[in-house]
Design a protein around this motif. Sequence first.
Motif, PDB file in Angstrom:
ATOM      1  N   ARG A 127       0.819  -1.206   0.000  1.00  0.00           N
ATOM      2  CA  ARG A 127       0.000   0.000   0.000  1.00  0.00           C
ATOM      3  C   ARG A 127       0.860   1.267   0.000  1.00  0.00           C
ATOM      4  O   ARG A 127       1.775   1.407   0.814  1.00  0.00           O
ATOM      5  CB  ARG A 127      -0.930  -0.016   1.212  1.00  0.00           C
ATOM      6  N   PHE A 128       0.532   2.178  -0.899  1.00  0.00           N
ATOM      7  CA  PHE A 128       1.203   3.473  -0.982  1.00  0.00           C
ATOM      8  C   PHE A 128       0.141   4.537  -0.706  1.00  0.00           C
ATOM      9  O   PHE A 128      -0.548   5.008  -1.605  1.00  0.00           O
ATOM     10  CB  PHE A 128       1.836   3.641  -2.361  1.00  0.00           C
ATOM     11  N   VAL A 129       0.006   4.863   0.593  1.00  0.00           N
ATOM     12  CA  VAL A 129      -1.042   5.763   1.050  1.00  0.00           C
ATOM     13  C   VAL A 129      -0.488   7.180   1.137  1.00  0.00           C
ATOM     14  O   VAL A 129       0.638   7.394   1.601  1.00  0.00           O
ATOM     15  CB  VAL A 129      -1.581   5.313   2.433  1.00  0.00           C
ATOM     16  N   GLU A 130      -1.275   8.133   0.703  1.00  0.00           N
ATOM     17  CA  GLU A 130      -0.867   9.540   0.718  1.00  0.00           C
ATOM     18  C   GLU A 130      -0.450   9.975   2.125  1.00  0.00           C
ATOM     19  O   GLU A 130      -1.149   9.707   3.105  1.00  0.00           O
ATOM     20  CB  GLU A 130      -2.034  10.399   0.225  1.00  0.00           C
ATOM     21  N   ASN A 131       0.737  10.614   2.215  1.00  0.00           N
ATOM     22  CA  ASN A 131       1.285  11.142   3.475  1.00  0.00           C
ATOM     23  C   ASN A 131       1.609  10.060   4.504  1.00  0.00           C
ATOM     24  O   ASN A 131       1.631  10.325   5.708  1.00  0.00           O
ATOM     25  CB  ASN A 131       0.326  12.176   4.094  1.00  0.00           C
ATOM     26  N   GLN A 132       1.860   8.849   4.046  1.00  0.00           N
ATOM     27  CA  GLN A 132       2.278   7.766   4.933  1.00  0.00           C
ATOM     28  C   GLN A 132       3.450   7.025   4.312  1.00  0.00           C
ATOM     29  O   GLN A 132       3.674   7.083   3.106  1.00  0.00           O
ATOM     30  CB  GLN A 132       1.128   6.778   5.182  1.00  0.00           C
ATOM     31  N   ASP A 133       4.202   6.320   5.156  1.00  0.00           N
ATOM     32  CA  ASP A 133       5.244   5.446   4.649  1.00  0.00           C
ATOM     33  C   ASP A 133       4.619   4.228   3.983  1.00  0.00           C
ATOM     34  O   ASP A 133       3.418   3.966   4.122  1.00  0.00           O
ATOM     35  CB  ASP A 133       6.156   4.991   5.799  1.00  0.00           C
ATOM     36  N   PHE A 134       5.457   3.470   3.287  1.00  0.00           N
ATOM     37  CA  PHE A 134       4.994   2.226   2.666  1.00  0.00           C
ATOM     38  C   PHE A 134       4.340   1.327   3.710  1.00  0.00           C
ATOM     39  O   PHE A 134       4.835   1.182   4.831  1.00  0.00           O
ATOM     40  CB  PHE A 134       6.187   1.504   2.025  1.00  0.00           C
ATOM     41  N   ARG A 135       3.222   0.729   3.329  1.00  0.00           N
ATOM     42  CA  ARG A 135       2.503  -0.170   4.218  1.00  0.00           C
ATOM     43  C   ARG A 135       2.216  -1.486   3.500  1.00  0.00           C
ATOM     44  O   ARG A 135       2.159  -1.553   2.270  1.00  0.00           O
ATOM     45  CB  ARG A 135       1.163   0.446   4.659  1.00  0.00           C
TER      46      ARG A 135
END
Length: 227
Positions: A127-135
Amino acid sequence: MKYILLLVFCFAVFSSYSQVDQSQTGAWYMYFYSHQFKNSQFGIQGDFQYRDWQGLGDMEQLLLRSGFTYTPKNANIKFTLGYGNVTSGIPGSSDTKSSESRIYQEVLFPQKFGRFHLTHRFRYEQRFVENQDFRSRYRYNLFLNIPINKKELSPKALYVAFYNELFINGQQDIGNNQTVEIFDRNRTYIGFGYVLNKKIRFQFGWMNQKTTTWGKGQLQFSMHHKI
């Protein structure tokens, strides 16, 4: 200063969760498709979903997902490599939205015991979520369909549908001083379906979704289409 910013962030997150009206039933409108290329072990499948916090008028998510499938010969299993784009909204009057790009790998393993049609789905997401690190996230879904008026899920069949899906996060630190629990959420569903013909079936039901901070009921309307 950084502690003040952290406090503001935590308050914003708490406020956004507190706006989820757990007594209000939402709705998901879903279209699932699949296609097997002629004389091939390869195909495509995916789904388009509009999810609303209150039924209509307060977008929860818009999800667009598609992938390439591979079905080995003489094996009752299907593999998928796909991509999803997710736009998420905040409950209430806010127009704030966030975006996510998602790569996923999936294994479908169907089984049949008399009238009971079981399907195990294992899914791993990057997951590449806006304003977050890789998940990353691990998901397991157990589906169960039981025909009512026929022995098989054949045209004109009515059936009862159940599923339960468990979500587990791959990491807790997601950047910008944000953390999540290992347990992400669980979804439990019961509904009814109708097989229109060999290519199309419809389903309607109720799903309860529980996270670490809230739980909410959702109506689900879905069309399942073999192209």
